[in-house]
Design an enzyme around this catalytic site. Structure first.
Site, short mmCIF file in Angstrom:
data_model
loop_
_atom_site.label_atom_id
_atom_site.label_comp_id
_atom_site.label_asym_id
_atom_site.label_seq_id
_atom_site.Cartn_x
_atom_site.Cartn_y
_atom_site.Cartn_z
N SER A 204 0.76 -1.12 -0.06
CA SER A 204 0.09 0.08 0.06
C SER A 204 0.88 1.17 -0.04
O SER A 204 1.73 1.68 -0.90
CB SER A 204 -0.98 -0.11 1.29
OG SER A 204 -1.81 1.08 1.03
N ASP A 361 -10.16 -3.70 -5.08
CA ASP A 361 -9.19 -2.90 -4.60
C ASP A 361 -9.38 -1.61 -5.59
O ASP A 361 -8.90 -1.49 -6.69
CB ASP A 361 -7.82 -3.21 -4.13
CG ASP A 361 -6.61 -2.36 -3.89
OD1 ASP A 361 -7.42 -1.12 -3.52
OD2 ASP A 361 -5.56 -2.84 -3.66
N HIS A 391 -8.08 -4.73 -0.71
CA HIS A 391 -7.04 -4.08 -0.39
C HIS A 391 -6.58 -4.54 1.22
O HIS A 391 -7.42 -4.52 2.11
CB HIS A 391 -7.24 -2.47 -0.46
CG HIS A 391 -5.82 -1.93 -0.14
ND1 HIS A 391 -5.00 -1.36 -1.03
CD2 HIS A 391 -5.59 -1.32 0.98
CE1 HIS A 391 -4.05 -1.05 -0.67
NE2 HIS A 391 -4.34 -0.76 0.59
#
Length: 421
Positions: A204, A361, A391
């Site tokens: 991320s 995501d 995610h």
């Protein structure tokens, strides 16, 4: 009395189900677990916004006493309080908290092997929107512990400083400083690391920082060949277009809805929440913004994404926008924040790359577009796509937040490192 109790219990169960239930695509992994996880995050976020704290004066006074007036500080206080782990070594992995050039790190050293005196290594950067999480919470501690054992490697997990205490580009400076320190010959020798088998990785926002670091190192003649691979897990790679097909498709999918991602970007740049709605509809990169229009050519998803992804989605490009946004937040157009918009000349010097993306995501298309651009620059790329992924899933592998796709993504990631590092 019994009937009244049953009615009350039924009502409470119904209310709980109403709060927890959200519509999710049928293909997502373990949907009810994801709903429960999402409800937990929502509860923590609502708790830290203040309404519950105001009801309980002692907790409210504690938050004030600790200096956690910013909502992200409060939320991270909750996350770390619940999940922090001490540097506990196992029979197979030695774990140490130390600092590299003033940056805190947690080092995981895999078991020594007489036949392999030098170990490979990964510098790992945790996610959390540049604002949340820690190398010392259980999710990342357990991931790095497993990586060190499975790969017989030295894993350096970087505890970089977070928003709001510092903002862009200080997070980059921290990871660059720690990594450069680690790459010194005497430090590699101390940890018995093979200087030719070192990778950079992150998930991320950590994937963003890893990608940025790799680009910077590739342009430094003293560091160009220091990193053998980069492995990016559902990375954040651009803030110019919040209407890629994956942003449109997954606008409200946990655990990273579009509004939340836009707010993380604004916090990272110390910008104003007044711009959130305008940025959601791409008013910051409208056609009357010449520099933004030129850079958007680097992430033209109509040509970079396959038809199976673009489907019937249409680009959202405003003719005129809000000029104040780029005036106040010029960092939006900085490749140090958005590595997807880097020049091709920069990309062609990058090492072998792994990019993991998930169907459910908002950041899915950032990763796919980066893979395509890297391939066009003759970089060897593995794009690892998970149709049932969401995610953050890779760190959720232990009970009670154990997701089937979390285990598969983690195993696939570690297997790639094992083959390529």
């Amino acid at each position: 009395m019994m009937r009244s109790s049953c009615v009350v219990l039924t009502a409470l169960v119904a209310l709980a189900a109403y709060y927890i239930y959200i519509p999710l695509p049928s293909s997502v992994s373990d949907p009810w677990k994801l709903m429960l996880l999402d409800a937990t995050f929502r509860s923590a976020q609502q708790l830290e916004t203040g309404s519950q704290w105001k009801l309980l004066s002692s907790q409210s006074n504690l938050i004030h006493y600790l200096g956690l007036s910013h909502h992200l500080l409060t939320l991270n206080f909750i996350i770390i309080s619940v999940g922090k782990k001490s540097a506990w070594s196992s029979a197979q992995v030695k774990v140490t908290d130390t600092d590299f050039d003033g940056v805190e790190v947690r080092v995981f050293e895999g078991p020594p092997k007489p036949e392999e005196p030098l170990k490979r290594s990964v510098v790992y950067i945790h996610g959390g929107g540049w604002a949340l999480g820690s190398a010392k919470i259980k999710y990342y501690d357990e991931l790095c512990m497993e990586m060190a054992e499975e790969l017989n490697a030295v894993i350096v997990s970087v505890e970089y400083r977070l928003v709001p205490k510092v903002c862009f580009p200080e997070q980059i400076h921290d990871v660059v400083r720690a990594t450069k320190y680690f790459l010194q010959p005497e430090v590699l020798q101390k940890y018995s690391v093979d200087p030719g088998r070192i990778g950079i990785s992150g998930d991320s926002a950590g994937g963003n920082l890893a990608a940025v670091l790799c680009q910077q190192f590739s342009q430094d003649v003293n560091l160009k060949k220091k990193l053998k691979v980069q492995a990016l897990i559902y990375p954040v790679l651009q803030a110019l277009d919040f209407n890629t097909p994956s942003y449109q498709q997954n606008v409200n999918i946990p655990i990273l809805p579009r509004h939340t991602m836009v707010k993380y970007w604004i916090e990272y740049f110390k910008g104003s929440y007044d711009f959130v709605q305008a940025m959601v509809v791409n008013n910051h990169t409208s056609l009357d913004e010449e520099e933004a229009t030129a850079l958007r050519a680097h992430l033209n998803w109509t040509s970079l994404l396959p038809a199976s992804i673009t489907k019937n989605y249409k680009p959202v490009v405003q003719t005129t926008g809000n000029a104040r946004i780029l005036q106040e937040i010029p960092q939006l157009l900085d490749a140090r924040s958005a590595p997807l918009i880097a020049d091709q000349e920069v990309l062609k010097h990058l090492p072998k790359t792994y990019i993991l993306t998930c169907e459910h995501d908002v950041l899915r298309d950032d990763g796919i577009m980066y893979a395509k651009r890297l391939e066009s620059a003759d970089v060897e790329v593995t794009l690892d796509y998970f149709e049932d992924g969401f995610h953050g899933c890779m760190i959720f592998t232990r009970w009670p937040t154990n997701f089937a796709v979390g285990i598969r993504t983690k195993n696939s990631y570690i297997e790639w490192l094992d083959r390529n590092l």
